[in-house]
Write a protein that holds these residues in place. Structure first.
Motif, PDB file in Angstrom:
ATOM      1  N   VAL A 335       0.860  -1.191   0.000  1.00 23.52           N
ATOM      2  CA  VAL A 335       0.000   0.000   0.000  1.00 23.52           C
ATOM      3  C   VAL A 335       0.893   1.237   0.000  1.00 23.52           C
ATOM      4  O   VAL A 335       2.050   1.184   0.400  1.00 23.52           O
ATOM      5  N   ARG A 336       0.323   2.351  -0.462  1.00 27.84           N
ATOM      6  CA  ARG A 336       1.049   3.616  -0.483  1.00 27.84           C
ATOM      7  C   ARG A 336       0.355   4.601   0.458  1.00 27.84           C
ATOM      8  O   ARG A 336      -0.870   4.677   0.507  1.00 27.84           O
ATOM      9  N   VAL A 337       1.174   5.379   1.178  1.00 28.69           N
ATOM     10  CA  VAL A 337       0.644   6.345   2.138  1.00 28.69           C
ATOM     11  C   VAL A 337       0.176   7.588   1.391  1.00 28.69           C
ATOM     12  O   VAL A 337       0.943   8.201   0.641  1.00 28.69           O
ATOM     13  N   HIS A 338      -1.092   7.974   1.598  1.00 32.58           N
ATOM     14  CA  HIS A 338      -1.644   9.157   0.948  1.00 32.58           C
ATOM     15  C   HIS A 338      -1.162  10.435   1.656  1.00 32.58           C
ATOM     16  O   HIS A 338      -0.540  10.383   2.723  1.00 32.58           O
ATOM     17  N   LEU A 339      -1.506  11.578   1.061  1.00 36.48           N
ATOM     18  CA  LEU A 339      -1.084  12.862   1.634  1.00 36.48           C
ATOM     19  C   LEU A 339      -1.709  13.124   2.999  1.00 36.48           C
ATOM     20  O   LEU A 339      -1.203  13.935   3.765  1.00 36.48           O
ATOM     21  N   ASP A 340      -2.799  12.436   3.307  1.00 36.81           N
ATOM     22  CA  ASP A 340      -3.420  12.606   4.619  1.00 36.81           C
ATOM     23  C   ASP A 340      -2.901  11.561   5.621  1.00 36.81           C
ATOM     24  O   ASP A 340      -3.555  11.274   6.613  1.00 36.81           O
ATOM     25  N   VAL A 343      -3.517   4.954   4.756  1.00 36.35           N
ATOM     26  CA  VAL A 343      -3.439   3.959   3.685  1.00 36.35           C
ATOM     27  C   VAL A 343      -4.815   3.316   3.533  1.00 36.35           C
ATOM     28  O   VAL A 343      -5.579   3.213   4.499  1.00 36.35           O
ATOM     29  N   GLU A 344      -5.112   2.892   2.321  1.00 36.22           N
ATOM     30  CA  GLU A 344      -6.423   2.306   2.038  1.00 36.22           C
ATOM     31  C   GLU A 344      -6.318   0.788   2.011  1.00 36.22           C
ATOM     32  O   GLU A 344      -5.500   0.214   1.287  1.00 36.22           O
ATOM     33  N   VAL A 345      -7.115   0.127   2.836  1.00 33.16           N
ATOM     34  CA  VAL A 345      -7.188  -1.336   2.883  1.00 33.16           C
ATOM     35  C   VAL A 345      -8.658  -1.715   2.868  1.00 33.16           C
ATOM     36  O   VAL A 345      -9.399  -1.394   3.809  1.00 33.16           O
ATOM     37  N   GLU A 346      -9.085  -2.345   1.784  1.00 36.85           N
ATOM     38  CA  GLU A 346     -10.479  -2.778   1.636  1.00 36.85           C
ATOM     39  C   GLU A 346     -11.443  -1.606   1.835  1.00 36.85           C
ATOM     40  O   GLU A 346     -12.433  -1.697   2.571  1.00 36.85           O
ATOM     41  N   LYS A 347     -11.121  -0.458   1.229  1.00 34.72           N
ATOM     42  CA  LYS A 347     -11.944   0.752   1.218  1.00 34.72           C
ATOM     43  C   LYS A 347     -12.081   1.414   2.586  1.00 34.72           C
ATOM     44  O   LYS A 347     -12.935   2.288   2.773  1.00 34.72           O
ATOM     45  N   HIS A 348     -11.269   0.996   3.540  1.00 31.67           N
ATOM     46  CA  HIS A 348     -11.197   1.683   4.833  1.00 31.67           C
ATOM     47  C   HIS A 348      -9.807   2.300   4.947  1.00 31.67           C
ATOM     48  O   HIS A 348      -8.843   1.774   4.374  1.00 31.67           O
ATOM     49  N   GLU A 362       3.934  -2.326   3.677  1.00 30.32           N
ATOM     50  CA  GLU A 362       3.416  -3.680   3.514  1.00 30.32           C
ATOM     51  C   GLU A 362       2.344  -3.905   4.574  1.00 30.32           C
ATOM     52  O   GLU A 362       2.612  -3.805   5.774  1.00 30.32           O
ATOM     53  N   ALA A 363       1.125  -4.173   4.136  1.00 30.26           N
ATOM     54  CA  ALA A 363      -0.001  -4.386   5.048  1.00 30.26           C
ATOM     55  C   ALA A 363      -0.220  -5.877   5.255  1.00 30.26           C
ATOM     56  O   ALA A 363      -0.333  -6.628   4.283  1.00 30.26           O
ATOM     57  N   HIS A 364      -0.268  -6.301   6.522  1.00 25.83           N
ATOM     58  CA  HIS A 364      -0.584  -7.679   6.895  1.00 25.83           C
ATOM     59  C   HIS A 364      -1.998  -7.680   7.466  1.00 25.83           C
ATOM     60  O   HIS A 364      -2.237  -7.179   8.570  1.00 25.83           O
ATOM     61  N   ILE A 365      -2.945  -8.259   6.722  1.00 25.34           N
ATOM     62  CA  ILE A 365      -4.366  -8.172   7.060  1.00 25.34           C
ATOM     63  C   ILE A 365      -4.835  -9.534   7.553  1.00 25.34           C
ATOM     64  O   ILE A 365      -4.935 -10.495   6.781  1.00 25.34           O
ATOM     65  N   SER A 366      -5.096  -9.625   8.848  1.00 31.27           N
ATOM     66  CA  SER A 366      -5.609 -10.859   9.428  1.00 31.27           C
ATOM     67  C   SER A 366      -7.084 -10.668   9.767  1.00 31.27           C
ATOM     68  O   SER A 366      -7.697  -9.658   9.422  1.00 31.27           O
ATOM     69  N   GLY A 367      -7.662 -11.621  10.488  1.00 32.73           N
ATOM     70  CA  GLY A 367      -9.086 -11.537  10.792  1.00 32.73           C
ATOM     71  C   GLY A 367      -9.444 -10.378  11.695  1.00 32.73           C
ATOM     72  O   GLY A 367     -10.532  -9.806  11.584  1.00 32.73           O
ATOM     73  N   GLU A 368      -8.548  -9.992  12.603  1.00 37.42           N
ATOM     74  CA  GLU A 368      -8.873  -8.976  13.598  1.00 37.42           C
ATOM     75  C   GLU A 368      -7.999  -7.733  13.505  1.00 37.42           C
ATOM     76  O   GLU A 368      -8.389  -6.678  14.002  1.00 37.42           O
ATOM     77  N   LEU A 369      -6.808  -7.828  12.930  1.00 38.17           N
ATOM     78  CA  LEU A 369      -5.870  -6.718  12.945  1.00 38.17           C
ATOM     79  C   LEU A 369      -5.400  -6.354  11.541  1.00 38.17           C
ATOM     80  O   LEU A 369      -5.383  -7.206  10.637  1.00 38.17           O
ATOM     81  N   VAL A 370      -5.001  -5.109  11.399  1.00 39.42           N
ATOM     82  CA  VAL A 370      -4.276  -4.632  10.213  1.00 39.42           C
ATOM     83  C   VAL A 370      -2.944  -4.098  10.716  1.00 39.42           C
ATOM     84  O   VAL A 370      -2.897  -3.102  11.444  1.00 39.42           O
ATOM     85  N   ARG A 371      -1.861  -4.789  10.348  1.00 38.10           N
ATOM     86  CA  ARG A 371      -0.518  -4.403  10.781  1.00 38.10           C
ATOM     87  C   ARG A 371       0.225  -3.853   9.578  1.00 38.10           C
ATOM     88  O   ARG A 371       0.212  -4.454   8.500  1.00 38.10           O
TER      89      ARG A 371
END
Length: 514
Positions: A335-340, A343-348, A362-371
């Motif tokens: 993912v890329r960091v926006h000016l604000d 980062v966008e992950v699944e539209k959040h 690098e986003a690690h997306i598990s069932g409960e956390l976004v690291r």
């Protein structure tokens, strides 16, 4: 068999070099320009005639020697033939070598045995006569081959009667041919990765290498020499401490084990399910597990025992242990960091430290956390959210100015104003209520409160009191009062309206117009 047509002089030279000079058959052949096999044939006949020394005894003249060699036939030794199938299985052990197996063979057959070179040639000839699936020599516990079957299975929805296709995942151990199979809805990334996790649990351990095909869930970018693994698949390999080595594109022989295993599963499991109806993926997999037990216990044709017994003997002891922490599916994406600084992950949108703006994470997306990681270092952790278009923001990720701006609330402005005085608090409250949205008055309130940085609180409070009395509601008006020192002067007295006291018939007054 008649003797080879060589001269008596060369025959005697063979005997001299062998018994007098103790040269090898190869050395003798090179010296006399004959093949080592010819030297071996004449040495064999000489041994039958009792000739084991040089010089020859007097009765061996040219005539008697020639006649004796013509009458003598080569006697072949009755050499015990090794058990090539057992040797092939032994070689699958990690530390086993053909040299050691030959030495053990010689120990068992001291009188008559093959030389090491001939032993190796015979073994290679035996391997060429076997089926193509045995040509690769796989070490125990080393390789797991994985692939999908081409045909699919049908699962019927019990409510609507709709049929849905299920893919069949197949894995096979290289040394023992021990096979695993299961049905999944898709060949997508999550199904692909979790099939591996369930396969490792089925095996009770982890192999050193996993050999997949070049499907999209395994390889992001195919290459004959340096394929680019899918980062989620690579993260699975890291968790289980194994190595993924994709087969070369368009080279099915690199994964011949998988090709054969797929064929066997199609014939012995999928073919038996062709007339059965299943109404859930779970019941289908339970039925596949039953047939899988029968498949792995079926006696093998060309090797002793079954896949189950070979697995228990070869692969199972050599597998690496399973990790102590169970695997949880974790999708990895860049993912890329926006000016604000989000980062966008699944539209959040999730915040990261503002210093990383425009950086790739690098986003690690598990069932409960976004690291979120930057260059291998974790920079942010958020609870996973399913609210599209919303933001999850941590205050420590914001610049100082943004952090203070977020702390602006009507209650906070009123609290700041009350520290200056009651009139200031009243004026700020009126400013906040003068707009449809309080946020529209934040800048005016902030400007009003900033006057206390230049003037004492009592003067600011007095200026606000004068502004309230005179109807001034702008920061510029309060500032003007302070600059001109009007806050120190008394308020102007109201002047009486003398015209209102005059009474005359020609003066109508304001009541006339009501």
């Amino acid at each position: 068999m008649p003797a080879a047509p060589i001269s008596m002089r060369k025959l005697k030279e063979i005997l001299r070099l062998k018994y007098g000079c103790a040269l090898s058959h190869r050395q003798i052949g090179k010296s006399l320009s004959v093949s080592p096999s010819v030297v071996s044939m004449y040495a064999n006949r000489a041994a039958q005639l009792g000739i084991t020394d040089w010089p020859l005894e007097p009765h061996w003249d040219d005539t008697s020697l020639n006649q004796a060699f013509l009458r003598t036939k080569v006697k072949k030794k009755a050499v015990s033939l090794p058990d090539w199938a057992r040797i092939h299985l032994e070689l699958k052990q990690k530390t086993m070598t053909l040299q050691l197996l030959w030495e053990e063979y010689v120990e068992r057959n001291k009188a008559n045995h093959y030389s090491y070179n001939h032993f190796c040639r015979l073994y290679q000839a035996w391997r060429k006569l076997q089926s193509p699936s045995m040509r690769q020599n796989h070490k125990a516990g080393e390789k797991l081959f994985v692939d999908y079957c081409g045909p699919t299975l049908q699962v019927v929805n019990p409510t609507t009667g709709e049929c849905r296709t299920a893919q069949v995942f197949v894995a096979v151990m290289g040394a023992s041919n021990y096979t695993y199979a299961e049905a999944t809805w898709t060949q997508g990334l999550e199904d692909w990765v979790m099939s591996h996790a369930r396969c490792f649990e089925f095996l009770g351990g982890v192999p050193e290498l996993v050999i997949p095909d070049n499907l999209r869930s395994a390889v992001s970018k195919t290459c004959r020499y340096e394929p680019d693994l899918n980062p989620t698949y690579q993260q699975l390999a890291y968790h289980y401490d194994t190595v993924v080595v994709p087969a070369r594109p368009y080279k099915p022989k690199d994964k011949a084990k998988a090709e054969v295993a797929v064929q066997i599963v199609e014939r012995w499991i999928m073919a038996k399910l062709r007339n059965e109806q299943h109404y859930s993926l779970r019941t289908l997999n339970l039925r596949i597990a039953e047939l899988l037990i029968a498949l792995n216990n079926k006696p093998m044709k060309k090797l002793p025992g079954s896949r189950q017994s070979q697995f228990e003997q070869l692969d199972q002891p050599a597998l690496n242990p399973l990790p102590s922490i169970a695997y949880c599916f974790t999708q990895v994406k860049t993912v890329r960091v926006h000016l604000d600084y989000h980062v966008e992950v699944e539209k959040h949108y999730y915040s990261v430290p503002h210093a990383l703006i425009k950086q790739k994470l690098e986003a690690h997306i598990s069932g409960e956390l976004v690291r979120l990681f930057h260059q291998g270092r974790e920079v942010a952790v958020h609870p996973r959210s399913s609210q599209a278009g919303k933001h999850s923001t941590l205050a420590q990720h914001m610049p100082e100015a943004h952090r203070q701006h977020c702390q602006w609330t009507p209650a906070r402005f009123e609290a700041w104003a009350s520290q200056i005085g009651d009139e200031t608090s009243t004026l700020v409250a009126q400013l906040l209520q003068s707009k449809n949205h309080p946020e529209q008055s934040y800048r005016a309130c902030l400007g009003m409160l900033n006057l206390s940085k230049k003037y004492p609180h009592d003067r600011v409070n007095a200026a606000c009191s004068r502004a309230l009395e005179t109807g001034i509601k702008r920061v510029a008006g309060v500032r003007s009062i302070l600059e001109k020192g009007l806050d120190k002067q008394p308020l102007p007295q109201a002047q009486p309206d003398r015209l209102a006291e005059i009474e005359h018939p020609n003066i109508r007054g304001k009541g006339y117009y009501h």
